[in-house]
Structure formats: C-alpha cells, structure tokens
Scaffold this active site. Structure first.
Site, mmCIF file in Angstrom:
data_model
loop_
_atom_site.group_PDB
_atom_site.id
_atom_site.type_symbol
_atom_site.label_atom_id
_atom_site.label_comp_id
_atom_site.label_asym_id
_atom_site.label_seq_id
_atom_site.Cartn_x
_atom_site.Cartn_y
_atom_site.Cartn_z
ATOM 1 N N GLY A 209 0.841 -1.189 0.000
ATOM 2 C CA GLY A 209 0.000 0.000 0.000
ATOM 3 C C GLY A 209 0.875 1.237 0.000
ATOM 4 O O GLY A 209 2.071 1.159 0.296
ATOM 5 N N GLN B 182 3.026 9.939 1.777
ATOM 6 C CA GLN B 182 4.341 9.281 1.851
ATOM 7 C C GLN B 182 5.273 9.724 0.726
ATOM 8 O O GLN B 182 6.478 9.503 0.803
ATOM 9 C CB GLN B 182 4.184 7.756 1.831
ATOM 10 N N CYS C 69 5.841 -0.153 7.651
ATOM 11 C CA CYS C 69 5.505 1.048 6.897
ATOM 12 C C CYS C 69 6.734 1.488 6.114
ATOM 13 O O CYS C 69 7.842 1.520 6.666
ATOM 14 C CB CYS C 69 5.058 2.160 7.855
ATOM 15 N N LEU C 70 6.529 1.815 4.855
ATOM 16 C CA LEU C 70 7.653 2.231 4.011
ATOM 17 C C LEU C 70 8.274 3.533 4.534
ATOM 18 O O LEU C 70 9.420 3.833 4.206
ATOM 19 C CB LEU C 70 7.191 2.393 2.562
ATOM 20 N N HIS D 110 -4.645 1.240 7.485
ATOM 21 C CA HIS D 110 -3.299 1.831 7.634
ATOM 22 C C HIS D 110 -3.143 3.033 6.682
ATOM 23 O O HIS D 110 -2.617 4.080 7.080
ATOM 24 C CB HIS D 110 -2.273 0.724 7.341
ATOM 25 N N GLU D 111 -3.639 2.900 5.446
ATOM 26 C CA GLU D 111 -3.504 4.006 4.467
ATOM 27 C C GLU D 111 -4.400 5.195 4.829
ATOM 28 O O GLU D 111 -3.985 6.354 4.709
ATOM 29 C CB GLU D 111 -3.827 3.522 3.049
ATOM 30 N N HIS E 185 -2.802 7.202 7.385
ATOM 31 C CA HIS E 185 -1.788 8.104 6.815
ATOM 32 C C HIS E 185 -2.428 9.420 6.343
ATOM 33 O O HIS E 185 -1.867 10.496 6.559
ATOM 34 C CB HIS E 185 -1.119 7.468 5.584
HETATM 35 O O1 GNR Z 1 4.058 -2.565 2.587
HETATM 36 C C1 GNR Z 1 3.370 -2.456 3.611
HETATM 37 N N1 GNR Z 1 3.041 -3.574 4.313
HETATM 38 C C2 GNR Z 1 2.111 -3.586 5.340
HETATM 39 C C3 GNR Z 1 2.047 -4.712 6.139
HETATM 40 C C4 GNR Z 1 1.128 -4.792 7.173
HETATM 41 C C5 GNR Z 1 0.270 -3.746 7.404
HETATM 42 C C6 GNR Z 1 0.333 -2.605 6.629
HETATM 43 C C7 GNR Z 1 1.241 -2.520 5.593
HETATM 44 S S1 GNR Z 1 1.295 -1.096 4.591
HETATM 45 C C8 GNR Z 1 2.965 -1.111 4.081
HETATM 46 C C9 GNR Z 1 3.230 -0.021 3.047
HETATM 47 C C10 GNR Z 1 2.965 1.331 3.653
HETATM 48 O O2 GNR Z 1 3.730 1.905 4.382
HETATM 49 N N2 GNR Z 1 1.814 1.892 3.378
HETATM 50 O O3 GNR Z 1 1.493 3.078 3.912
HETATM 51 NI NI NI Z 2 2.574 3.158 5.821
#
Ligand code: GNR
Ligand code: NI
Length: 176
Positions: free
Chosen positions: A46, A51, A98-99, A140-141, A144
C-alpha cells in the site's frame, strides 16, 4: 509514470492531514500511476500520497499475493477520498510495517473487517467490503491521510523508542 521518493520518519509531512481531491482528473490519475509504480518498486502492499509528500487524500493498495513465475501479478486498487463507513466488532492482529518507517515491524490490532467508500481511478463512486490483509492495509492508508502512523497504535514506550532512533539517524545524516 515516475518513481517518487518516499519520505520517512520524523518528516513532519507524515503528520499532516491530507486534503480531499475535488475530482479524479488526469492530474490525480498521474499521481495514482506514480504511486503504484513507487509502491511496486519499494516493494509494498500500500502507499498513501503523503508518503511521497503530496498532501492529497489518495491511496493505492495491492494486497493480492498472486505470483506468476516469481513475478508479482499487479492488481492495484486506487482510492480517492476513501472513507470508512463500517467496521466489524471482531478485531484482528497483524504484524505491520511502513515504508516511511523502514525495517520496524510491530503487532497492531484493528477491526478485522471494514467497508470503505471512495472514488476509483475513473472517478466513480464505489464501496467495498474488506477483510484480512486488505482490511488492515486500507485502514493503515486512511490513517496516513489523517496524519496517523501505525506506531500510534502500539505502546508509548515502543513508539518513543522508534521515533528516537529515526530522529538520531536524521541528525547523523545532516551532520555528515
Ligand atoms: O508494505 C506495507 N506492508 C504492510 C504490512 C502490514 C500492514 C500494513 C502494511 S502497509 C505497508 C506499506 C505502507 O507503508 N503503506 O502506507
Ligand atoms: Ni505506511
């Protein structure tokens, strides 16, 4: 299409609330294309626009795990102005990453299922129901887009530790 740079903790832009898009026009679609390219390159499941330092309520998710001869089968879902319209009472725990917080992983508990309304790549109003990894990643997104990070859902002790680690790394970098 272009790869964009992913900003990392403690960049303040990760804490800002993103603005809704008025319409899904060619400019927003170009952003979506860049986000997908950046997500697959990372690789991640995601990515939220904040980001890549674009403060718009746009996200992409690809939680499918299909592979064909070791190549990831691409099935991106694009979201503009996503809104959670329902969450399940049942909760689920996933080890999240999270990236923007590289190489840090922690268990997070969230609703196991949710429904999300959004505008798709063509600007069409849609609603989907998600469960499993997809439900976790879309939550999660959307976090953000509201300036919320997954570390806000873990213990303060662990959060303070990871923020401190990334702040120190940034200081070392600017001193070098
Ligand atoms: O790549 C991602 N893996 C992930 C694994 C478990 C729960 C959420 C994520 S999102 C993350 C990429 C990211 O930072 N998205 O904002
Ligand atoms: Ni993230």
């Amino acid at each position: 299409m272009a790869l964009r740079e992913i900003i990392i903790l403690p960049d303040k832009r990760l804490r800002q609330v993103c603005e809704p898009v008025k319409t899904v026009d060619d400019q927003v679609r170009a952003l979506m294309d860049d986000m997908a390219e950046t997500m697959y390159d990372a690789p991640g499941v995601g990515l939220a626009a904040s980001q890549i330092a674009v403060m718009k309520r746009v996200a992409v998710v690809d939680a499918s795990r299909d592979e064909d001869e070791g190549e990831r089968v691409k099935n991106p879902i694009f979201f503009a102005n996503p809104e959670i319209t329902w969450v399940s009472d049942e909760m689920a725990e996933y080890e999240e990453g999270c990236l923007s917080i590289p190489e840090f992983y922690e268990l997070v508990e969230r609703p196991a299922g949710c429904r999300v309304s959004y505008l798709d790549y063509k600007g069409k109003n849609r609603e989907i129901e998600c469960e499993g990894l997809m439900a976790t990643v879309i939550q999660h997104e959307i976090d953000h887009l509201n300036g919320v990070l997954f570390i806000d859902h873990i213990s303060k002790l662990k959060r303070d530790m990871v923020v401190k680690k990334f702040s120190k790394a940034k200081k070392r970098e600017s001193a070098a």
